[in-house]
Design a protein around this motif. Structure first.
Motif, mmCIF file in Angstrom:
data_model
loop_
_atom_site.group_PDB
_atom_site.id
_atom_site.type_symbol
_atom_site.label_atom_id
_atom_site.label_comp_id
_atom_site.label_asym_id
_atom_site.label_seq_id
_atom_site.Cartn_x
_atom_site.Cartn_y
_atom_site.Cartn_z
ATOM 1 N N ARG A 86 45.941 38.212 58.573
ATOM 2 C CA ARG A 86 45.927 36.838 59.072
ATOM 3 C C ARG A 86 44.793 36.033 58.436
ATOM 4 N N SER A 87 43.617 36.631 58.323
ATOM 5 C CA SER A 87 42.499 35.903 57.717
ATOM 6 C C SER A 87 42.718 35.704 56.218
ATOM 7 N N LEU A 88 43.341 36.662 55.541
ATOM 8 C CA LEU A 88 43.626 36.487 54.113
ATOM 9 C C LEU A 88 44.695 35.418 53.886
ATOM 10 N N PHE A 89 45.720 35.404 54.753
ATOM 11 C CA PHE A 89 46.731 34.340 54.659
ATOM 12 C C PHE A 89 46.061 32.973 54.875
ATOM 13 N N SER A 90 45.138 32.906 55.835
ATOM 14 C CA SER A 90 44.426 31.653 56.110
ATOM 15 C C SER A 90 43.590 31.230 54.911
ATOM 16 N N LEU A 91 42.920 32.197 54.284
ATOM 17 C CA LEU A 91 42.094 31.891 53.122
ATOM 18 C C LEU A 91 42.944 31.355 51.969
ATOM 19 N N VAL A 92 44.067 32.004 51.692
ATOM 20 C CA VAL A 92 44.939 31.530 50.607
ATOM 21 C C VAL A 92 45.473 30.140 50.938
ATOM 22 N N PHE A 93 45.822 29.917 52.208
ATOM 23 C CA PHE A 93 46.281 28.586 52.615
ATOM 24 C C PHE A 93 45.200 27.540 52.380
ATOM 25 N N LEU A 94 43.971 27.818 52.823
ATOM 26 C CA LEU A 94 42.888 26.840 52.691
ATOM 27 C C LEU A 94 42.575 26.523 51.227
ATOM 28 N N VAL A 95 42.508 27.548 50.393
ATOM 29 C CA VAL A 95 42.226 27.315 48.975
ATOM 30 C C VAL A 95 43.378 26.548 48.325
ATOM 31 N N GLY A 96 44.613 26.933 48.617
ATOM 32 C CA GLY A 96 45.773 26.232 48.055
ATOM 33 C C GLY A 96 45.870 24.794 48.534
ATOM 34 N N ALA A 97 45.597 24.568 49.825
ATOM 35 C CA ALA A 97 45.640 23.210 50.369
ATOM 36 C C ALA A 97 44.533 22.350 49.763
ATOM 37 N N PHE A 98 43.328 22.912 49.631
ATOM 38 C CA PHE A 98 42.231 22.167 49.020
ATOM 39 C C PHE A 98 42.544 21.838 47.560
ATOM 40 N N ALA A 99 43.064 22.799 46.815
ATOM 41 C CA ALA A 99 43.397 22.566 45.406
ATOM 42 C C ALA A 99 44.484 21.500 45.280
ATOM 43 N N SER A 100 45.476 21.540 46.155
ATOM 44 C CA SER A 100 46.538 20.528 46.121
ATOM 45 C C SER A 100 45.990 19.150 46.465
ATOM 46 N N TRP A 101 45.130 19.089 47.480
ATOM 47 C CA TRP A 101 44.508 17.829 47.871
ATOM 48 C C TRP A 101 43.680 17.263 46.723
ATOM 49 N N ALA A 102 42.896 18.114 46.070
ATOM 50 C CA ALA A 102 42.059 17.668 44.960
ATOM 51 C C ALA A 102 42.924 17.159 43.807
ATOM 52 N N ALA A 103 44.002 17.861 43.501
ATOM 53 C CA ALA A 103 44.882 17.445 42.401
ATOM 54 C C ALA A 103 45.532 16.099 42.705
ATOM 55 N N PHE A 104 46.007 15.918 43.938
ATOM 56 C CA PHE A 104 46.618 14.631 44.300
ATOM 57 C C PHE A 104 45.584 13.512 44.264
ATOM 58 N N ASN A 105 44.364 13.776 44.719
ATOM 59 C CA ASN A 105 43.308 12.761 44.673
ATOM 60 C C ASN A 105 42.933 12.403 43.243
ATOM 61 N N LEU A 106 42.858 13.388 42.371
ATOM 62 C CA LEU A 106 42.540 13.106 40.977
ATOM 63 C C LEU A 106 43.624 12.262 40.327
ATOM 64 N N GLN A 107 44.867 12.509 40.702
ATOM 65 C CA GLN A 107 45.948 11.731 40.128
ATOM 66 C C GLN A 107 45.972 10.324 40.717
ATOM 67 N N ALA A 108 45.888 10.220 42.028
ATOM 68 C CA ALA A 108 45.992 8.908 42.675
ATOM 69 C C ALA A 108 44.704 8.088 42.511
ATOM 70 N N GLY A 109 43.579 8.687 42.840
ATOM 71 C CA GLY A 109 42.319 7.952 42.805
ATOM 72 C C GLY A 109 41.644 7.956 41.453
ATOM 73 N N GLY A 110 41.807 9.029 40.704
ATOM 74 C CA GLY A 110 41.138 9.159 39.412
ATOM 75 C C GLY A 110 41.942 8.615 38.254
ATOM 76 N N GLY A 111 43.185 8.259 38.517
ATOM 77 C CA GLY A 111 44.022 7.689 37.475
ATOM 78 C C GLY A 111 44.521 8.687 36.448
ATOM 79 N N LEU A 112 44.496 9.970 36.760
ATOM 80 C CA LEU A 112 45.009 10.960 35.821
ATOM 81 C C LEU A 112 46.522 10.878 35.761
ATOM 82 N N GLU A 113 47.046 10.920 34.549
ATOM 83 C CA GLU A 113 48.491 10.943 34.377
ATOM 84 C C GLU A 113 48.981 12.385 34.489
ATOM 85 N N SER A 114 50.091 12.546 35.149
ATOM 86 C CA SER A 114 50.626 13.881 35.383
ATOM 87 C C SER A 114 51.810 14.141 34.467
ATOM 88 N N CYS A 115 51.803 15.312 33.818
ATOM 89 C CA CYS A 115 52.982 15.690 33.053
ATOM 90 C C CYS A 115 53.908 16.471 34.003
#
Length: 173
Positions: free
Chosen positions: A7-36
């Protein structure tokens, strides 16, 4: 004795994946990065992985549920490694050797089969070869590849352990 429960490992993978997804969306939306399109596939896999692990963490699967979730992690990790690996490879090819552009994904899915659209996405474009952001001298696809490799290693190890534990529990009288 296990250092960390599933359960704690599933939570850890979720948190890291959610943070990485959030960061990627912010970089694209707020940072103006173009996505291929290939980066879009990686983000989709990361979100799917985060959602699967959130479900597993909330459910707290037992004997045969754990191997199922770790198997899903393994599958998504393999797909992520293939996708991110291809993207990293494209970043090391001169952009002149790649297609100039592709139609957007909704257009391709309306007019082509999903398999043809996926083949075009994996061929890559000059946009995919461009490195527009780095952290610690690693591009977004390289960070994505690292994340998917870690998920692949963790998923494989935990799947093997879960299957062994389930077989031992089934063998007990």
């Amino acid at each position: 004795m296990s250092l960390a429960g599933s359960r704690s490992l599933f939570s850890l993978v979720f948190l890291v994946g959610a943070f990485a997804s959030w960061a990627a969306f912010n970089l694209q939306a707020g940072g103006g990065l173009e996505s291929c399109p290939l980066w879009g596939v990686q983000r989709g896999l990361m979100l799917l992985l985060a959602g699967t692990n959130l479900l597993a963490a909330l459910q707290g699967p037992m004997r045969w549920g754990r191997p199922l979730y770790w198997g899903l992690n393994l599958l998504l990790g393999v797909l992520g490694v293939i996708t991110a690996g291809r993207h990293v490879l494209l970043q090391n090819i001169p952009s002149e050797q790649l297609l100039a552009c592709l139609p957007d994904m909704p257009f391709m899915l309306r007019h082509l089969s999903w398999w043809q659209a996926l083949q075009l996405v994996f061929m890559g474009t000059a946009d995919c070869a461009e490195v527009s952001w780095t952290l610690l001298d690693m591009s977004l696809p390289e960070w994505s590849l690292l994340f998917f490799l870690l998920v692949l290693a963790l998923g494989g190890y935990r799947l093997q352990r879960s299957l062994r534990a389930a077989r031992q529990a089934a063998a007990l009288p």
